[in-house]
Design an enzyme around this catalytic site. Structure first.
Site, PDB file in Angstrom:
ATOM      1  N   LYS A 220       1.355  -1.208  -0.086  1.00  0.00           N
ATOM      2  CA  LYS A 220       0.074  -0.090   0.092  1.00  0.00           C
ATOM      3  C   LYS A 220       0.677   1.073  -0.213  1.00  0.00           C
ATOM      4  O   LYS A 220       0.837   2.246  -1.008  1.00  0.00           O
ATOM      5  CB  LYS A 220      -0.741  -0.011   1.035  1.00  0.00           C
ATOM      6  N   ASN A 221       1.720   1.522   1.343  1.00  0.00           N
ATOM      7  CA  ASN A 221       2.858   2.653   1.343  1.00  0.00           C
ATOM      8  C   ASN A 221       3.802   3.045   0.285  1.00  0.00           C
ATOM      9  O   ASN A 221       3.864   4.447  -0.103  1.00  0.00           O
ATOM     10  CB  ASN A 221       3.358   2.863   2.584  1.00  0.00           C
TER      11      ASN A 221
ATOM     12  N   ARG B 187      -3.732  10.985   3.888  1.00  0.00           N
ATOM     13  CA  ARG B 187      -2.958  11.576   4.008  1.00  0.00           C
ATOM     14  C   ARG B 187      -1.963  11.478   3.600  1.00  0.00           C
ATOM     15  O   ARG B 187      -1.527  12.623   2.783  1.00  0.00           O
ATOM     16  CB  ARG B 187      -2.101  11.239   6.157  1.00  0.00           C
TER      17      ARG B 187
ATOM     18  N   CYS C  22      -4.696  12.715  13.154  1.00  0.00           N
ATOM     19  CA  CYS C  22      -4.605  11.553  12.664  1.00  0.00           C
ATOM     20  C   CYS C  22      -6.007   9.867  13.905  1.00  0.00           C
ATOM     21  O   CYS C  22      -5.175  10.710  15.347  1.00  0.00           O
ATOM     22  CB  CYS C  22      -4.080  10.230  11.987  1.00  0.00           C
TER      23      CYS C  22
ATOM     24  N   ARG D 298       0.199  14.280  12.990  1.00  0.00           N
ATOM     25  CA  ARG D 298       0.675  14.152  12.549  1.00  0.00           C
ATOM     26  C   ARG D 298       1.306  15.717  11.649  1.00  0.00           C
ATOM     27  O   ARG D 298       1.229  15.749  10.648  1.00  0.00           O
ATOM     28  CB  ARG D 298       0.686  12.720  11.737  1.00  0.00           C
ATOM     29  N   PRO D 299       3.465  16.251  12.083  1.00  0.00           N
ATOM     30  CA  PRO D 299       2.787  17.218  11.247  1.00  0.00           C
ATOM     31  C   PRO D 299       3.534  16.630   9.746  1.00  0.00           C
ATOM     32  O   PRO D 299       4.382  15.996   9.968  1.00  0.00           O
ATOM     33  CB  PRO D 299       3.888  18.092  12.169  1.00  0.00           C
TER      34      PRO D 299
ATOM     35  N   ASP E 217       5.568  19.137   8.971  1.00  0.00           N
ATOM     36  CA  ASP E 217       6.655  20.839   8.930  1.00  0.00           C
ATOM     37  C   ASP E 217       8.390  20.427   8.212  1.00  0.00           C
ATOM     38  O   ASP E 217       8.575  21.071   7.163  1.00  0.00           O
ATOM     39  CB  ASP E 217       7.165  21.266  10.047  1.00  0.00           C
ATOM     40  N   LEU E 218       8.857  18.987   8.392  1.00  0.00           N
ATOM     41  CA  LEU E 218       9.353  17.934   7.617  1.00  0.00           C
ATOM     42  C   LEU E 218       9.813  18.376   5.676  1.00  0.00           C
ATOM     43  O   LEU E 218      10.741  19.107   5.393  1.00  0.00           O
ATOM     44  CB  LEU E 218      10.172  16.988   8.056  1.00  0.00           C
TER      45      LEU E 218
ATOM     46  N   ASP F  95       3.557  -0.394  11.768  1.00  0.00           N
ATOM     47  CA  ASP F  95       2.695  -0.256  11.234  1.00  0.00           C
ATOM     48  C   ASP F  95       2.509  -2.147  12.089  1.00  0.00           C
ATOM     49  O   ASP F  95       1.393  -2.379  11.342  1.00  0.00           O
ATOM     50  CB  ASP F  95       2.610   0.124   9.589  1.00  0.00           C
TER      51      ASP F  95
ATOM     52  N   ARG G  15      -9.419  -0.094   3.385  1.00  0.00           N
ATOM     53  CA  ARG G  15      -8.821   1.241   3.242  1.00  0.00           C
ATOM     54  C   ARG G  15      -7.276   0.607   2.725  1.00  0.00           C
ATOM     55  O   ARG G  15      -5.843   0.923   1.815  1.00  0.00           O
ATOM     56  CB  ARG G  15      -7.865   1.811   4.031  1.00  0.00           C
TER      57      ARG G  15
HETATM   58  C1  UD1 Z   1       4.519   6.926   6.783  1.00  0.00           C
HETATM   59  C2  UD1 Z   1       3.654   4.687   6.217  1.00  0.00           C
HETATM   60  C3  UD1 Z   1       2.889   4.566   7.882  1.00  0.00           C
HETATM   61  C4  UD1 Z   1       4.359   4.558   8.633  1.00  0.00           C
HETATM   62  C5  UD1 Z   1       4.974   5.275   8.868  1.00  0.00           C
HETATM   63  C6  UD1 Z   1       6.061   5.093  10.040  1.00  0.00           C
HETATM   64  C7  UD1 Z   1       3.027   5.839   4.639  1.00  0.00           C
HETATM   65  C8  UD1 Z   1       1.518   6.202   3.244  1.00  0.00           C
HETATM   66  N1  UD1 Z   1       2.719   6.068   5.591  1.00  0.00           N
HETATM   67  O1  UD1 Z   1       3.841   7.698   7.196  1.00  0.00           O
HETATM   68  O2  UD1 Z   1       1.761   3.965   7.534  1.00  0.00           O
HETATM   69  O3  UD1 Z   1       3.287   4.069   9.814  1.00  0.00           O
HETATM   70  O4  UD1 Z   1       5.426   6.331   7.351  1.00  0.00           O
HETATM   71  O5  UD1 Z   1       6.662   4.585   9.144  1.00  0.00           O
HETATM   72  O6  UD1 Z   1       3.621   5.836   3.446  1.00  0.00           O
HETATM   73  N2  UD1 Z   1       6.820  13.989  11.884  1.00  0.00           N
HETATM   74  C9  UD1 Z   1       7.230  15.494  12.270  1.00  0.00           C
HETATM   75  N3  UD1 Z   1       6.997  15.916  11.389  1.00  0.00           N
HETATM   76  C10 UD1 Z   1       6.836  15.946  10.085  1.00  0.00           C
HETATM   77  C11 UD1 Z   1       6.844  14.412   9.497  1.00  0.00           C
HETATM   78  C12 UD1 Z   1       7.208  13.672  10.048  1.00  0.00           C
HETATM   79  O7  UD1 Z   1       7.660  15.464  13.270  1.00  0.00           O
HETATM   80  O8  UD1 Z   1       7.445  16.394   8.641  1.00  0.00           O
HETATM   81  C13 UD1 Z   1       7.288  12.847  12.505  1.00  0.00           C
HETATM   82  C14 UD1 Z   1       5.852  11.923  12.467  1.00  0.00           C
HETATM   83  O9  UD1 Z   1       5.394  12.848  13.514  1.00  0.00           O
HETATM   84  C15 UD1 Z   1       6.190  10.415  13.352  1.00  0.00           C
HETATM   85  C16 UD1 Z   1       7.971  10.424  12.453  1.00  0.00           C
HETATM   86  O10 UD1 Z   1       8.743  11.960  12.179  1.00  0.00           O
HETATM   87  O11 UD1 Z   1       6.033  10.449  14.826  1.00  0.00           O
HETATM   88  C17 UD1 Z   1       8.242   9.527  11.149  1.00  0.00           C
HETATM   89  O12 UD1 Z   1       6.604  10.016  10.470  1.00  0.00           O
HETATM   90  P1  UD1 Z   1       6.385   9.641   9.090  1.00  0.00           P
HETATM   91  O13 UD1 Z   1       8.248   8.218   8.698  1.00  0.00           O
HETATM   92  O14 UD1 Z   1       6.879  11.087   8.270  1.00  0.00           O
HETATM   93  O15 UD1 Z   1       5.345   8.690   8.981  1.00  0.00           O
HETATM   94  P2  UD1 Z   1       4.259   9.287   7.256  1.00  0.00           P
HETATM   95  O16 UD1 Z   1       5.539   9.017   5.993  1.00  0.00           O
HETATM   96  O17 UD1 Z   1       3.204  10.057   8.014  1.00  0.00           O
END
Ligand code: UD1
Length: 420
Positions: free
Chosen positions: A22-23, A92, A116, A121-122, A124-125, A304, A396
């Site tokens: 999926k991802n 998302r 969520c 789930r920011p 910002d990065l 996950d 989903r």
């Molecule tokens: C992806 C996966 C999700 C999985 C997650 C962690 C998809 C569609 N989803 O989500 O199933 O649970 O990886 O393996 O691929 N963070 C920030 N700022 C940002 C982005 C992330 O602080 O801009 C933090 C998040 O809150 C979290 C950590 O970084 O604590 C990792 O999140 P991230 O790897 O970005 O998850 P997703 O890409 O949203």
């Protein structure tokens, strides 16, 4: 929303084919915005999130058609650069269109995703990385507005290893002028799958599979045919289901290398595992040993699969510790599993699970995909009948989960219902 009625106590045995990831699919599909033409993605799962992404790309002018597991996408005629709230609120991962749009068209309007089911789930990065590449970003009326007269290479260090931020910034950097260096980039196989497809499309990316990616910008990309990777989280769910029911199951279409952390923990818990080519066989004939896990970025134990592991440890011969370091509040399954009889205590981001408590069927639900999967697993071993509401969330991310489990001997009935 449909519900599942599950009769517990059946042993799983047989063979099951794992679908495409999926991802990874949700990272590959938006890449079609970066080059005009006809793309074909093989091993695409037939799940709601893929339909949602198809609809979103469709609104931008991409023609998408899923035939079996082959997704056909024609991006010859892109007409819009906007991801509206109606789609982003459903999924998302819609934010994955941001990098490709701003890189190719110099503008994008993407709804800001909210929190969520398992906390804030920011993004910002994602935004900081794109700004470093030269995008001007503003937030207006709940939308991210990104603009540029041309992206240029930059050195970007991610404070946190983020799958989504790496995917967005990597795709944008591919069309930026000059060289980009991404450090502390995410290593997840889904990121690697995206990088490989970009290279096939004509991108120049070095260090794929490591946390340092060097990208030499190119002027244009071309359409390709690509094979998606297998879904490691679906595979982990089926491995745990087999172990919980003390069954013997062979999984087809898997990459055991992507599952190293999960396989190693299953072995520690007492499962017998055999990996041959792209298959994994699991056999379990006793209660699992209590086995602690702590989630981590790849190649660590995936967040996950945390909920499913927690369900597994409800059967253990003692107490185990389940810690989530990625999403500290991702424990919505706990109160539901307690309703089935599980003994679980929470201490911050750690669940202490004491195995062996009798589990009896109940009506349960969750608004989180993987938490819902853990409820199915628990219902498979609970005595009597359970009902899982809000199956929508399972649809989903899992392709025909009840059909696949039933083919292995489970008893799961899908009932159409208006209940919410
Ligand atoms: C992806 C996966 C999700 C999985 C997650 C962690 C998809 C569609 N989803 O989500 O199933 O649970 O990886 O393996 O691929 N963070 C920030 N700022 C940002 C982005 C992330 O602080 O801009 C933090 C998040 O809150 C979290 C950590 O970084 O604590 C990792 O999140 P991230 O790897 O970005 O998850 P997703 O890409 O949203």
């Amino acid at each position: 929303m449909d519900k599942f009625v599950i009769e517990g106590g059946r042993r799983l045995s047989g063979r099951v084919k794992i679908s495409g990831a999926k991802n990874a699919t949700l990272a590959l599909m938006p890449l079609v915005l970066m080059a005009p033409g006809v793309f074909r993605l093989h091993n695409t799962p037939n799940i709601r999130d893929v339909w949602t992404m198809s609809r979103l790309l469709g609104e931008m002018g991409v023609h998408c058609e899923l035939n079996g597991d082959e997704l056909f996408l024609d991006s010859s005629n892109i007409t819009s650069h906007e991801a509206p709230y109606e789609q982003v609120k459903k999924m998302r991962a819609s934010i994955n269109v941001l990098g490709p749009l701003v890189a190719r068209y110099g503008e994008a309007k993407v709804s800001l995703p909210g929190g969520c089911a398992f906390g804030p789930r920011p993004v910002d990065l994602h935004l900081k990385g794109l700004e470093k590449l030269g995008a001007e970003i503003t937030i207006e009326n709940g939308y991210i507005l990104a603009k540029t007269s041309g992206l240029r290479g930059a050195k970007i260090h991610f404070d946190i290893s983020s799958v989504g931020a790496t995917e967005n910034v990597l795709s944008a950097a591919v069309l930026a002028s000059g060289t980009t260096l991404l450090t502390n980039a995410a290593l997840e196989p889904e990121v690697t799958a995206q990088a490989r497809m970009l290279v096939k499309m004509g991108a120049k990316i070095y260090g794929i599979g490591t946390n340092t990616l060097e990208i030499e910008g190119v002027n244009e990309l071309h359409a390709v045919e690509e094979e998606n990777i297998p879904d490691r989280i679906e595979a982990a769910t089926f491995l745990i289901a087999a172990a919980m029911t003390r069954g013997k199951v062979l999984l087809e279409n898997v990459n055991a290398y992507h599952l190293s952390a999960v396989i190693s923990k299953l072995e520690e818990a007492g499962c017998i595992i055999d990996v041959t080519g792209d298959t994994i066989t699991i056999e379990m004939d006793s209660a699992p040993k209590p086995t602690d896990i702590t989630t981590a970025t790849y190649p660590g134990f995936p967040t996950d699969s945390q909920a499913q592991w927690l369900a597994f440890m409800m059967l253990a011969t003692g107490t185990s510790k389940i810690t989530d370091t990625i999403y500290h509040t991702r424990f919505h399954h706990v109160p539901e599993l307690q309703r089935l009889g599980a003994k679980i205590e929470m201490a911050e981001n750690t669940a202490l699970v004491t195995g062996g408590a009798p589990l009896t069927g109940a009506t349960v639900m969750s608004a989180d995909l993987r938490a819902s999967a853990s409820l199915i697993l628990a219902a498979l071993v609970a005595e009597g009948r359970s009902e899982i509401l809000r199956v929508y969330h399972l649809d989903r991310g899992y392709e025909a989960i009840e059909k696949k489990l039933n083919s292995l001997g489970a008893s799961i009935l899908r009932i159409k219902t208006e209940e919410f």
